[in-house]
Design a protein around this motif. Structure first.
Motif, mmCIF file in Angstrom:
data_model
loop_
_atom_site.group_PDB
_atom_site.id
_atom_site.type_symbol
_atom_site.label_atom_id
_atom_site.label_comp_id
_atom_site.label_asym_id
_atom_site.label_seq_id
_atom_site.Cartn_x
_atom_site.Cartn_y
_atom_site.Cartn_z
ATOM 1 N N LEU A 18 33.394 86.234 36.461
ATOM 2 C CA LEU A 18 32.521 85.076 36.257
ATOM 3 C C LEU A 18 33.336 83.811 35.994
ATOM 4 C CD1 LEU A 18 29.756 83.833 36.027
ATOM 5 C CD2 LEU A 18 29.650 84.603 33.634
ATOM 6 N N GLU A 19 34.296 83.894 35.105
ATOM 7 C CA GLU A 19 35.122 82.726 34.790
ATOM 8 C C GLU A 19 35.839 82.204 36.036
ATOM 9 O OE1 GLU A 19 39.042 82.075 32.056
ATOM 10 O OE2 GLU A 19 37.252 82.868 31.050
ATOM 11 N N ASP A 20 36.311 83.123 36.869
ATOM 12 C CA ASP A 20 37.106 82.735 38.038
ATOM 13 C C ASP A 20 36.264 82.113 39.155
ATOM 14 O OD1 ASP A 20 39.357 83.650 36.774
ATOM 15 O OD2 ASP A 20 39.373 85.598 37.778
ATOM 16 N N VAL A 21 34.971 82.445 39.199
ATOM 17 C CA VAL A 21 34.153 81.962 40.306
ATOM 18 C C VAL A 21 33.470 80.628 39.996
ATOM 19 C CG1 VAL A 21 31.891 82.982 39.750
ATOM 20 C CG2 VAL A 21 32.661 82.853 42.156
ATOM 21 N N ILE A 22 33.496 80.207 38.741
ATOM 22 C CA ILE A 22 32.820 78.963 38.363
ATOM 23 C C ILE A 22 33.612 77.755 38.849
ATOM 24 C CG2 ILE A 22 32.154 77.513 36.405
ATOM 25 C CD1 ILE A 22 31.485 80.044 34.869
ATOM 26 N N SER A 23 32.922 76.852 39.533
ATOM 27 C CA SER A 23 33.528 75.614 40.034
ATOM 28 C C SER A 23 32.404 74.624 40.319
ATOM 29 C CB SER A 23 34.317 75.888 41.323
ATOM 30 O OG SER A 23 33.425 76.232 42.383
ATOM 31 N N MET A 24 32.761 73.433 40.729
ATOM 32 C CA MET A 24 31.737 72.465 41.113
ATOM 33 C C MET A 24 30.971 72.938 42.342
ATOM 34 S SD MET A 24 31.431 70.110 38.925
ATOM 35 C CE MET A 24 30.263 69.159 39.908
ATOM 36 N N GLU A 25 31.589 73.757 43.156
ATOM 37 C CA GLU A 25 30.914 74.273 44.355
ATOM 38 C C GLU A 25 29.885 75.348 44.003
ATOM 39 O OE1 GLU A 25 34.314 73.757 44.196
ATOM 40 O OE2 GLU A 25 33.990 71.882 45.304
ATOM 41 N N THR A 26 30.056 76.022 42.858
ATOM 42 C CA THR A 26 29.136 77.118 42.520
ATOM 43 C C THR A 26 28.235 76.807 41.335
ATOM 44 O OG1 THR A 26 30.771 78.150 41.044
ATOM 45 C CG2 THR A 26 30.796 78.828 43.371
ATOM 46 N N ILE A 27 28.402 75.667 40.690
ATOM 47 C CA ILE A 27 27.676 75.421 39.450
ATOM 48 C C ILE A 27 26.161 75.365 39.656
ATOM 49 C CG2 ILE A 27 27.945 72.918 39.631
ATOM 50 C CD1 ILE A 27 27.821 75.097 36.415
ATOM 51 N N ASP A 28 25.685 74.904 40.823
ATOM 52 C CA ASP A 28 24.238 74.915 41.068
ATOM 53 C C ASP A 28 23.700 76.339 41.026
ATOM 54 O OD1 ASP A 28 24.226 72.174 41.343
ATOM 55 O OD2 ASP A 28 24.207 72.189 43.538
ATOM 56 N N ARG A 29 24.413 77.252 41.672
ATOM 57 C CA ARG A 29 23.995 78.656 41.676
ATOM 58 C C ARG A 29 24.095 79.241 40.271
ATOM 59 N NH1 ARG A 29 24.630 83.609 44.686
ATOM 60 N NH2 ARG A 29 23.468 85.124 43.425
ATOM 61 N N ILE A 30 25.141 78.899 39.551
ATOM 62 C CA ILE A 30 25.313 79.394 38.183
ATOM 63 C C ILE A 30 24.137 78.946 37.310
ATOM 64 C CG2 ILE A 30 26.731 79.218 36.091
ATOM 65 C CD1 ILE A 30 28.023 80.947 38.229
ATOM 66 N N GLU A 31 23.729 77.701 37.464
ATOM 67 C CA GLU A 31 22.605 77.190 36.681
ATOM 68 C C GLU A 31 21.311 77.919 37.037
ATOM 69 O OE1 GLU A 31 23.936 72.553 35.859
ATOM 70 O OE2 GLU A 31 23.021 73.089 37.773
ATOM 71 N N ARG A 32 21.105 78.192 38.313
ATOM 72 C CA ARG A 32 19.887 78.913 38.716
ATOM 73 C C ARG A 32 19.859 80.315 38.120
ATOM 74 N NH1 ARG A 32 21.129 76.647 43.773
ATOM 75 N NH2 ARG A 32 21.810 78.682 44.604
ATOM 76 N N GLU A 33 21.005 81.004 38.150
ATOM 77 C CA GLU A 33 21.060 82.362 37.603
ATOM 78 C C GLU A 33 20.835 82.339 36.088
ATOM 79 O OE1 GLU A 33 21.040 85.054 39.238
ATOM 80 O OE2 GLU A 33 21.548 84.303 41.244
ATOM 81 N N ALA A 34 21.396 81.359 35.409
ATOM 82 C CA ALA A 34 21.246 81.264 33.958
ATOM 83 C C ALA A 34 19.798 80.970 33.569
ATOM 84 C CB ALA A 34 22.176 80.191 33.411
ATOM 85 N N GLN A 35 19.116 80.177 34.372
ATOM 86 C CA GLN A 35 17.717 79.864 34.110
ATOM 87 C C GLN A 35 16.812 81.066 34.366
ATOM 88 O OE1 GLN A 35 17.191 76.475 36.645
ATOM 89 N NE2 GLN A 35 18.395 75.115 35.313
ATOM 90 N N ALA A 36 17.238 81.912 35.306
ATOM 91 C CA ALA A 36 16.420 83.067 35.676
ATOM 92 C C ALA A 36 16.695 84.289 34.811
ATOM 93 C CB ALA A 36 16.661 83.420 37.147
ATOM 94 N N SER A 37 17.845 84.323 34.135
ATOM 95 C CA SER A 37 18.239 85.537 33.419
ATOM 96 C C SER A 37 18.898 85.199 32.090
ATOM 97 C CB SER A 37 19.207 86.358 34.279
ATOM 98 O OG SER A 37 19.826 87.376 33.532
ATOM 99 N N ASP A 38 18.298 85.681 31.007
ATOM 100 C CA ASP A 38 18.904 85.489 29.686
ATOM 101 C C ASP A 38 20.251 86.206 29.595
ATOM 102 O OD1 ASP A 38 16.765 83.983 28.866
ATOM 103 O OD2 ASP A 38 15.762 85.636 27.821
ATOM 104 N N ARG A 39 20.353 87.361 30.234
ATOM 105 C CA ARG A 39 21.601 88.117 30.160
ATOM 106 C C ARG A 39 22.728 87.370 30.883
ATOM 107 N NH1 ARG A 39 22.326 93.655 31.774
ATOM 108 N NH2 ARG A 39 23.900 93.588 30.117
ATOM 109 N N PHE A 40 22.416 86.735 31.989
ATOM 110 C CA PHE A 40 23.435 85.953 32.695
ATOM 111 C C PHE A 40 23.861 84.759 31.845
ATOM 112 C CE2 PHE A 40 25.267 82.980 35.657
ATOM 113 C CZ PHE A 40 25.933 83.777 36.570
ATOM 114 N N ARG A 41 22.890 84.098 31.218
ATOM 115 C CA ARG A 41 23.213 82.963 30.358
ATOM 116 C C ARG A 41 24.058 83.420 29.164
ATOM 117 N NH1 ARG A 41 18.545 81.333 29.809
ATOM 118 N NH2 ARG A 41 18.019 82.154 27.736
ATOM 119 N N ASP A 42 23.730 84.585 28.606
ATOM 120 C CA ASP A 42 24.530 85.128 27.510
ATOM 121 C C ASP A 42 25.958 85.420 27.970
ATOM 122 O OD1 ASP A 42 22.374 84.988 25.812
ATOM 123 O OD2 ASP A 42 21.824 87.101 26.015
#
Length: 287
Positions: A236-260
């Motif tokens: 997770l840490e390695d894949v986070i970037s400005m290119e993926t942050i939109d997707r990261i935000e969508r997953e975090a909004q959809a899943s408490d476990r992903f946000r955790d």
């Protein structure tokens, strides 16, 4: 595991007093035979079963070759003498002996040569000690090392019975394989573990969306805190970037476990914008 013996040693590993890895009175005072038993158990300990005591003990052993070379060599010789499981013994060359030779090779080589004369297992172990620019030391090691014997056993240990074909696997299969490979103890890891790591690296560079798909799939089947910390601090840490942050935000909004899970990511070197967006997701949920 060796059941009864390992269970006794695990009781020591879990002890709360092993909290100071650099200056543990418990480990510094332990007889070498008991210390060797503890070291061996740690090599067989599944990543699922890691405790704070186990981490503290591992750090102690990481530092031992640098800080107490004679005790470190005593430990290696005792493991060679007492431990029958070859993959466990081979872990001495993953960090321990290499660190000892790089940090204090000149001061211990005379003793090693003397011990090796009548110790075939030590000569075998030295076959896996790789040294760089220190040519005289390297030549002295190679003169007594059983290079052929070590190489054959190392190949056998690393070769999996069923090699992973990550490209051909479905997402659920990949998630199960990731959990299996990252759950293994140090001495049970083979080339499948590194095949999985290579595949993760390829996904991050070529298909980051699928890399995130894999993280989500792993979250669906895994709850172990130790493995989740590896998932957060690795894929997770390695894949986070400005290119993926939109997707990261969508997953975090959809899943408490992903946000955790984001709470286990370190991103202090990220750009101001990326850090701000991650801060908004993580909030106070920092591990």
């Amino acid at each position: 595991m060796k059941s009864t013996e390992d269970a006794k040693v695990l009781a020591i590993v879990a002890a709360p007093e092993l909290g100071a890895p650099d200056d543990s009175d418990v480990l510094n005072a332990m007889p070498v035979d008991e210390l060797a038993s503890l070291w061996a158990v740690l090599q067989r300990l599944s990543k699922r079963d890691q405790t704070s005591g186990a981490w503290a003990a591992k750090l102690y052993f990481d530092h031992l070759p640098h800080r107490k070379p004679d005790r470190a060599l005593d430990l290696a010789l005792e493991v060679l003498r007492s431990e029958s499981d070859k993959p466990t013994v081979m872990q001495l060359n993953e960090k321990f002996m290499m660190s000892l030779m790089y940090a204090h090779g000149e001061s211990v080589i005379d003793r090693i040569e003397a011990e090796a004369k009548n110790n075939a297992r030590l000569r075998w172990l030295l076959g896996g000690v790789l040294l760089g620019p220190n040519k005289p030391l390297r030549q002295r090691i190679q003169a007594i090392a059983d290079l052929k014997g070590w190489k054959a056993d190392d190949i056998a240990r690393r070769t999996p019975k069923q090699p992973l074909d990550c490209e051909a696997m479905t997402l659920p299969e990949l998630a199960r394989a990731w959990v299996e490979q990252h759950s293994k103890s140090d001495c049970d890891r083979d080339d499948n573990f590194f095949a999985m790591m290579d595949y993760e690296s390829e996904l991050r560079g070529e298909d980051p969306d699928r890399a995130i798909d894999l993280i989500v799939a792993i979250l669906e089947i895994e709850t172990n805190p130790a493995l989740l910390s590896l998932l957060a601090a690795g894929p997770l840490e390695d894949v986070i970037s400005m290119e993926t942050i939109d997707r990261i935000e969508r997953e975090a909004q959809a899943s408490d476990r992903f946000r955790d899970l984001l709470g286990g990511v370190w991103y202090y070197r990220a750009s101001d914008e990326l850090r701000a967006r991650l801060d908004a997701l993580v909030g106070e949920n920092r591990w």
